[in-house]
Write a protein that holds these residues in place. Structure first.
Motif, short mmCIF file in Angstrom:
data_model
loop_
_atom_site.label_atom_id
_atom_site.label_comp_id
_atom_site.label_asym_id
_atom_site.label_seq_id
_atom_site.Cartn_x
_atom_site.Cartn_y
_atom_site.Cartn_z
N VAL A 1 -17.64 -6.83 -40.83
CA VAL A 1 -16.62 -6.10 -41.60
C VAL A 1 -15.80 -5.20 -40.68
O VAL A 1 -14.57 -5.16 -40.76
N VAL A 2 -16.47 -4.50 -39.79
CA VAL A 2 -15.78 -3.60 -38.86
C VAL A 2 -15.06 -4.41 -37.78
O VAL A 2 -13.90 -4.12 -37.45
N ASN A 3 -15.73 -5.42 -37.24
CA ASN A 3 -15.12 -6.21 -36.16
C ASN A 3 -13.86 -6.93 -36.61
O ASN A 3 -12.92 -7.07 -35.84
N LEU A 4 -13.84 -7.39 -37.86
CA LEU A 4 -12.65 -8.08 -38.38
C LEU A 4 -11.61 -7.12 -38.96
O LEU A 4 -10.52 -7.53 -39.31
N GLY A 5 -11.97 -5.85 -39.10
CA GLY A 5 -11.04 -4.85 -39.63
C GLY A 5 -10.70 -5.08 -41.10
O GLY A 5 -9.59 -4.77 -41.54
N VAL A 6 -11.65 -5.60 -41.85
CA VAL A 6 -11.40 -5.97 -43.26
C VAL A 6 -10.88 -4.81 -44.09
O VAL A 6 -9.89 -4.96 -44.81
N PRO A 7 -11.49 -3.61 -44.01
CA PRO A 7 -10.97 -2.52 -44.87
C PRO A 7 -9.53 -2.14 -44.53
O PRO A 7 -8.78 -1.73 -45.42
N TRP A 8 -9.15 -2.29 -43.28
CA TRP A 8 -7.81 -1.85 -42.87
C TRP A 8 -6.74 -2.82 -43.34
O TRP A 8 -5.75 -2.42 -43.95
N TRP A 9 -6.91 -4.12 -43.07
CA TRP A 9 -5.85 -5.04 -43.50
C TRP A 9 -5.85 -5.23 -45.01
O TRP A 9 -4.79 -5.41 -45.60
N SER A 10 -7.01 -5.17 -45.64
CA SER A 10 -7.01 -5.28 -47.10
C SER A 10 -6.40 -4.03 -47.74
O SER A 10 -5.61 -4.13 -48.69
N GLY A 11 -6.74 -2.86 -47.21
CA GLY A 11 -6.18 -1.61 -47.74
C GLY A 11 -4.67 -1.55 -47.58
O GLY A 11 -3.96 -1.13 -48.50
N LEU A 12 -4.17 -1.97 -46.42
CA LEU A 12 -2.71 -1.96 -46.20
C LEU A 12 -2.00 -2.95 -47.14
O LEU A 12 -0.90 -2.67 -47.63
N THR A 13 -2.64 -4.08 -47.39
CA THR A 13 -2.05 -5.05 -48.32
C THR A 13 -2.00 -4.48 -49.73
O THR A 13 -0.99 -4.64 -50.44
N PHE A 14 -3.06 -3.79 -50.14
CA PHE A 14 -3.08 -3.18 -51.48
C PHE A 14 -1.98 -2.14 -51.60
O PHE A 14 -1.27 -2.08 -52.59
N ILE A 15 -1.84 -1.31 -50.56
CA ILE A 15 -0.82 -0.25 -50.59
C ILE A 15 0.58 -0.85 -50.65
O ILE A 15 1.43 -0.40 -51.43
N THR A 16 0.83 -1.88 -49.85
CA THR A 16 2.15 -2.52 -49.84
C THR A 16 2.49 -3.11 -51.21
O THR A 16 3.59 -2.91 -51.74
N ALA A 17 1.54 -3.84 -51.79
CA ALA A 17 1.79 -4.43 -53.11
C ALA A 17 2.01 -3.34 -54.17
O ALA A 17 2.87 -3.49 -55.05
N GLY A 18 1.29 -2.23 -54.05
CA GLY A 18 1.47 -1.13 -55.00
C GLY A 18 2.83 -0.47 -54.87
O GLY A 18 3.47 -0.14 -55.88
N VAL A 19 3.27 -0.27 -53.64
CA VAL A 19 4.58 0.36 -53.41
C VAL A 19 5.69 -0.52 -53.96
O VAL A 19 6.63 -0.04 -54.61
N GLY B 1 0.58 -11.52 -55.17
CA GLY B 1 -0.18 -12.75 -54.90
C GLY B 1 -0.93 -12.67 -53.58
O GLY B 1 -2.11 -13.06 -53.50
N ALA B 2 -0.26 -12.16 -52.54
CA ALA B 2 -0.93 -11.98 -51.25
C ALA B 2 -2.08 -10.98 -51.36
O ALA B 2 -3.16 -11.18 -50.78
N SER B 3 -1.85 -9.91 -52.11
CA SER B 3 -2.90 -8.91 -52.31
C SER B 3 -4.12 -9.50 -53.01
O SER B 3 -5.26 -9.24 -52.64
N THR B 4 -3.88 -10.32 -54.03
CA THR B 4 -4.98 -10.96 -54.76
C THR B 4 -5.75 -11.91 -53.85
O THR B 4 -6.99 -11.89 -53.82
N LEU B 5 -5.02 -12.73 -53.10
CA LEU B 5 -5.66 -13.69 -52.20
C LEU B 5 -6.50 -12.98 -51.13
O LEU B 5 -7.66 -13.34 -50.89
N LEU B 6 -5.93 -11.95 -50.51
CA LEU B 6 -6.66 -11.23 -49.46
C LEU B 6 -7.83 -10.43 -50.04
O LEU B 6 -8.84 -10.23 -49.37
N ALA B 7 -7.69 -9.97 -51.29
CA ALA B 7 -8.81 -9.27 -51.92
C ALA B 7 -9.98 -10.22 -52.13
O ALA B 7 -11.15 -9.84 -51.92
N VAL B 8 -9.70 -11.46 -52.52
CA VAL B 8 -10.77 -12.45 -52.70
C VAL B 8 -11.44 -12.74 -51.36
O VAL B 8 -12.67 -12.81 -51.26
N VAL B 9 -10.62 -12.88 -50.29
CA VAL B 9 -11.18 -13.11 -48.95
C VAL B 9 -12.05 -11.93 -48.54
O VAL B 9 -13.16 -12.11 -48.00
N ALA B 10 -11.58 -10.71 -48.79
CA ALA B 10 -12.35 -9.52 -48.44
C ALA B 10 -13.67 -9.45 -49.21
O ALA B 10 -14.71 -9.09 -48.65
#
Length: 202
Positions: free
Chosen positions: A67-85, A107-116
């Protein structure tokens, strides 16, 4: 704009039927989007994105896992924020273009959330909590507490990401439904080419 010329050569400028229809449809689109409340869902996405990113900070001080090595919380969090804005902007400026951008971002946020969610689940199952090895004063080793903290944080992140998946899926469904309903009127935004020019009158 429609123009009519009477027998006495007076010219009357009438309302263009297509322009009136476009304005009516834009107002209907705005009302339909308001009913779906993209602003509330967008704020939820932004808050969940910020929570995922801030809650992941302790993971950098514990055992380094996928999780840390792939940076999952960071790219998923940024995607959520972008979609929200983008959803918040859609609530303020409701046009078909912004609706389509919001639909793509959601759609990108949903897809990346499933991957996360998949990465979190695999990581939690692979990195089990280390057993409590008693050290002096009867307490467990630091490794036990570090793995326990890591699993607890990842479990919280998994719950936040599941919530984000649900919010993104609902918003995406609402936006898709509205785009499908009003997509046929998008061509009215383009200016129709004039059928004749002043040179034709000579």
């Amino acid at each position: 704009m429609a123009v009519s010329v009477s027998k006495d050569l007076t010219v009357q400028v009438m309302e263009d039927v297509n322009a009136v229809k476009l304005i009516d449809r834009q107002q209907a689109l705005r009302a339909a989007v308001k009913r779906g409340e993209p602003k509330c869902l967008g704020v939820s996405q932004v808050m969940l994105g910020l929570m995922v990113m801030s809650y992941s900070i302790p993971l950098h001080f514990t055992v380094q896992t996928e999780v840390v090595n792939l940076g999952v919380p960071w790219w998923s969090g940024l995607t959520f924020i972008t979609a929200g804005v983008v959803a918040i902007v859609l609530d303020k400026h409701c046009t078909m273009k912004i609706l389509q951008v919001s639909l793509v971002a959601t759609g990108a946020s949903t897809l990346l959330a499933v991957v996360a969610v998949i990465i979190y689940s695999v990581d939690i199952n692979r990195n089990l909590e280390s057993p409590c090895a008693k050290v002096e004063h009867g307490s467990c080793s630091e490794e036990h507490y570090a793995t326990m903290l890591s699993r607890g944080v990842k479990s919280s992140l998994l719950l936040f990401t599941l919530a984000q998946t649900a919010v993104s899926a609902v918003l995406g469904f609402l936006l898709f439904k509205e785009r499908r309903s009003f997509g046929q009127y998008a061509y009215l935004n383009q200016d129709a080419p004039s059928s004749f020019s002043p040179l034709d009158l000579n």
